[in-house]
Design a protein around this motif. Sequence first.
Motif, PDB file in Angstrom:
ATOM      1  N   PRO A   1     -12.509   6.142 -13.259  1.00  0.00           N
ATOM      2  CA  PRO A   1     -11.839   4.181 -12.948  1.00  0.00           C
ATOM      3  C   PRO A   1     -11.257   3.668 -11.439  1.00  0.00           C
ATOM      4  CG  PRO A   1     -11.980   4.744 -15.191  1.00  0.00           C
ATOM      5  CD  PRO A   1     -12.468   6.331 -14.445  1.00  0.00           C
ATOM      6  N   GLY A   2     -10.299   5.182 -11.959  1.00  0.00           N
ATOM      7  CA  GLY A   2      -8.937   4.298 -11.449  1.00  0.00           C
ATOM      8  C   GLY A   2      -8.299   3.588 -11.436  1.00  0.00           C
ATOM      9  N   ASN A   3      -6.715   3.749 -10.337  1.00  0.00           N
ATOM     10  CA  ASN A   3      -5.992   2.876 -11.347  1.00  0.00           C
ATOM     11  C   ASN A   3      -5.884   1.792  -9.893  1.00  0.00           C
ATOM     12  OD1 ASN A   3      -5.344   3.724 -13.192  1.00  0.00           O
ATOM     13  ND2 ASN A   3      -4.327   5.304 -12.389  1.00  0.00           N
ATOM     14  N   SER A   4      -7.093   1.317  -9.019  1.00  0.00           N
ATOM     15  CA  SER A   4      -6.548   0.666  -8.105  1.00  0.00           C
ATOM     16  C   SER A   4      -6.556  -1.040  -8.860  1.00  0.00           C
ATOM     17  CB  SER A   4      -7.494   0.395  -7.192  1.00  0.00           C
ATOM     18  OG  SER A   4      -7.582  -0.617  -5.809  1.00  0.00           O
ATOM     19  N   GLY A   5      -5.240  -1.898  -7.588  1.00  0.00           N
ATOM     20  CA  GLY A   5      -4.726  -3.246  -8.256  1.00  0.00           C
ATOM     21  C   GLY A   5      -3.945  -3.393  -9.372  1.00  0.00           C
ATOM     22  N   LEU A   6      -3.754  -1.401  -9.965  1.00  0.00           N
ATOM     23  CA  LEU A   6      -2.798  -1.466 -10.814  1.00  0.00           C
ATOM     24  C   LEU A   6      -0.915  -1.278 -10.231  1.00  0.00           C
ATOM     25  CD1 LEU A   6      -4.290   0.270 -13.670  1.00  0.00           C
ATOM     26  CD2 LEU A   6      -4.409  -2.193 -13.462  1.00  0.00           C
ATOM     27  N   PRO A   7      -0.057  -1.593 -11.294  1.00  0.00           N
ATOM     28  CA  PRO A   7      -0.247  -2.283 -12.620  1.00  0.00           C
ATOM     29  C   PRO A   7       0.130  -3.617 -12.029  1.00  0.00           C
ATOM     30  CG  PRO A   7       1.900  -1.965 -11.436  1.00  0.00           C
ATOM     31  CD  PRO A   7       0.755  -1.035 -10.580  1.00  0.00           C
TER      32      PRO A   7
ATOM     33  N   THR B   1     -15.366  -5.913 -10.198  1.00  0.00           N
ATOM     34  CA  THR B   1     -16.135  -6.334  -8.899  1.00  0.00           C
ATOM     35  C   THR B   1     -16.684  -4.931  -8.441  1.00  0.00           C
ATOM     36  OG1 THR B   1     -16.237  -8.291  -9.718  1.00  0.00           O
ATOM     37  CG2 THR B   1     -18.021  -7.665  -7.269  1.00  0.00           C
ATOM     38  N   ALA B   2     -18.095  -4.980  -8.217  1.00  0.00           N
ATOM     39  CA  ALA B   2     -18.614  -3.785  -7.404  1.00  0.00           C
ATOM     40  C   ALA B   2     -17.257  -2.788  -7.172  1.00  0.00           C
ATOM     41  CB  ALA B   2     -18.740  -4.330  -6.169  1.00  0.00           C
ATOM     42  N   SER B   3     -16.380  -2.008  -8.027  1.00  0.00           N
ATOM     43  CA  SER B   3     -15.559  -1.246  -7.475  1.00  0.00           C
ATOM     44  C   SER B   3     -14.302  -1.412  -6.961  1.00  0.00           C
ATOM     45  CB  SER B   3     -16.216   0.680  -7.516  1.00  0.00           C
ATOM     46  OG  SER B   3     -17.295   0.771  -7.675  1.00  0.00           O
ATOM     47  N   GLY B   4     -13.839  -2.403  -6.997  1.00  0.00           N
ATOM     48  CA  GLY B   4     -12.826  -3.126  -6.407  1.00  0.00           C
ATOM     49  C   GLY B   4     -11.604  -3.010  -7.286  1.00  0.00           C
ATOM     50  N   PRO B   5     -10.516  -3.861  -6.708  1.00  0.00           N
ATOM     51  CA  PRO B   5      -8.867  -3.111  -7.323  1.00  0.00           C
ATOM     52  C   PRO B   5      -9.684  -3.969  -9.278  1.00  0.00           C
ATOM     53  CG  PRO B   5      -9.632  -5.083  -6.202  1.00  0.00           C
ATOM     54  CD  PRO B   5     -10.549  -4.407  -5.040  1.00  0.00           C
ATOM     55  N   TRP B   6      -8.736  -3.669  -9.809  1.00  0.00           N
ATOM     56  CA  TRP B   6      -9.333  -3.915 -11.131  1.00  0.00           C
ATOM     57  C   TRP B   6      -7.744  -5.695 -11.410  1.00  0.00           C
ATOM     58  CZ3 TRP B   6     -12.565  -2.256 -14.044  1.00  0.00           C
ATOM     59  CH2 TRP B   6     -12.548  -0.593 -14.306  1.00  0.00           C
ATOM     60  N   ILE B   7      -8.668  -6.260 -11.943  1.00  0.00           N
ATOM     61  CA  ILE B   7      -7.486  -7.729 -12.301  1.00  0.00           C
ATOM     62  C   ILE B   7      -8.648  -7.922 -13.608  1.00  0.00           C
ATOM     63  CG2 ILE B   7      -8.739  -8.437 -10.657  1.00  0.00           C
ATOM     64  CD1 ILE B   7     -10.223 -10.410 -11.728  1.00  0.00           C
ATOM     65  N   VAL B   8      -6.752  -8.755 -14.308  1.00  0.00           N
ATOM     66  CA  VAL B   8      -6.564  -9.328 -15.833  1.00  0.00           C
ATOM     67  C   VAL B   8      -7.709 -10.985 -15.711  1.00  0.00           C
ATOM     68  CG1 VAL B   8      -5.092 -10.320 -16.945  1.00  0.00           C
ATOM     69  CG2 VAL B   8      -4.587  -8.227 -15.802  1.00  0.00           C
TER      70      VAL B   8
ATOM     71  N   GLU C   1       2.858  -4.892 -19.725  1.00  0.00           N
ATOM     72  CA  GLU C   1       2.102  -4.611 -17.808  1.00  0.00           C
ATOM     73  C   GLU C   1       0.713  -3.531 -18.334  1.00  0.00           C
ATOM     74  OE1 GLU C   1       4.065  -4.426 -13.828  1.00  0.00           O
ATOM     75  OE2 GLU C   1       4.890  -2.079 -14.750  1.00  0.00           O
ATOM     76  N   ILE C   2       0.322  -3.584 -16.962  1.00  0.00           N
ATOM     77  CA  ILE C   2      -1.224  -2.756 -17.385  1.00  0.00           C
ATOM     78  C   ILE C   2      -0.683  -1.689 -16.346  1.00  0.00           C
ATOM     79  CG2 ILE C   2      -3.686  -1.803 -17.722  1.00  0.00           C
ATOM     80  CD1 ILE C   2      -3.579  -5.393 -18.037  1.00  0.00           C
ATOM     81  N   ALA C   3      -0.501  -0.453 -16.452  1.00  0.00           N
ATOM     82  CA  ALA C   3      -0.541   0.836 -15.539  1.00  0.00           C
ATOM     83  C   ALA C   3      -1.552   1.700 -15.187  1.00  0.00           C
ATOM     84  CB  ALA C   3       1.002   1.691 -15.708  1.00  0.00           C
ATOM     85  N   ASP C   4      -1.913   1.923 -15.998  1.00  0.00           N
ATOM     86  CA  ASP C   4      -3.109   2.977 -16.526  1.00  0.00           C
ATOM     87  C   ASP C   4      -4.055   2.841 -16.504  1.00  0.00           C
ATOM     88  OD1 ASP C   4      -1.533   5.434 -14.777  1.00  0.00           O
ATOM     89  OD2 ASP C   4      -0.682   4.756 -16.694  1.00  0.00           O
TER      90      ASP C   4
END
Length: 299
Positions: A205-211, A263-270, A218-221
């Motif tokens: 899944p990777g860490n795009s958009g983190l932290p 969405t669609a493998s974009g950056p992670w959000i909360v 705080e979400i880092a990984d």
Amino acid sequence: VITNSGARIIMTPGVVVGSMDAYNISGGNLVNNGTLNLNRHFTNSAFAGGDGKFTLGGNWTNIGGVFIPGASTVEFNGLSNQLVTGASTDKFYNLSVINTGTAPANRIVIGNDYEVLGSLRMSTGNIDAGSHTLFLSNPAANALNYTSVTGSRILGKFRRNLNETTGTYLFPLGTTAYYNPLNLKPNSLSGSGSILSQFLTSPVPGNSGLPLPDPPVEIADTYPSGYWDLTASGISINNFNINLNATGFTNPVINTTRVLKRTASGPWIVDGAHLTADTVNNVVYRNSLTTGISASGTE
């Protein structure tokens, strides 16, 4: 062995017939309104249907034939892998999985896309969809009758129609090694359609958009072991609760483990509100997610 070549056979309600195999071929017409118990295989290249019950210890083959499911139940109760082969338009009404083989030889392996019109019962054994999709089109939350205590699951893609905001929809996903179900509770929905689901282990899944902040943490990984993918079709779910079972993940679930989405493998959000994780059963919870499930895929 039952072989029907050209005759019309009608099994009336209450009639129970047992055999090793059944072959309905060469213009045969088999209408089962009773119970047909087979230790091994059912093969149809003519016409079969009815409102009764078919139980199989072996394979289901419908090639060159027509199966009209009516209100019938097809039950797979073998001791090893069972193959389901037919046309992409084939349907079951009620489908029951009670395969008691020893893993990994406990699978119902579908060779095409299949639609279940009524109910799907999962007791023992797994459904292996491969590159295909199993579709439960009955939109009731209780159309999936899950009674397994051994983690019966669907390997691959599973689609469900939804139309309730009172029930919780189970997506019994996982891998060959672990049961990783997803439970979805729509709080609001509009339209008429489905959610396509799949549990993925690659790519990571990777860490795009983190932290990202989600106070007080705080979400880092992300967890690299796997993630769930949902795709909406014809339906809009603008508020929902979700819980995810992370059994088998390399890193254990802890109290502060969070659910993220993208969405669609974009950056992670909360999105939504965190609930304390169940560290004993490796389940994480998130309520009141309001950014929806995308037609492009939400992970």
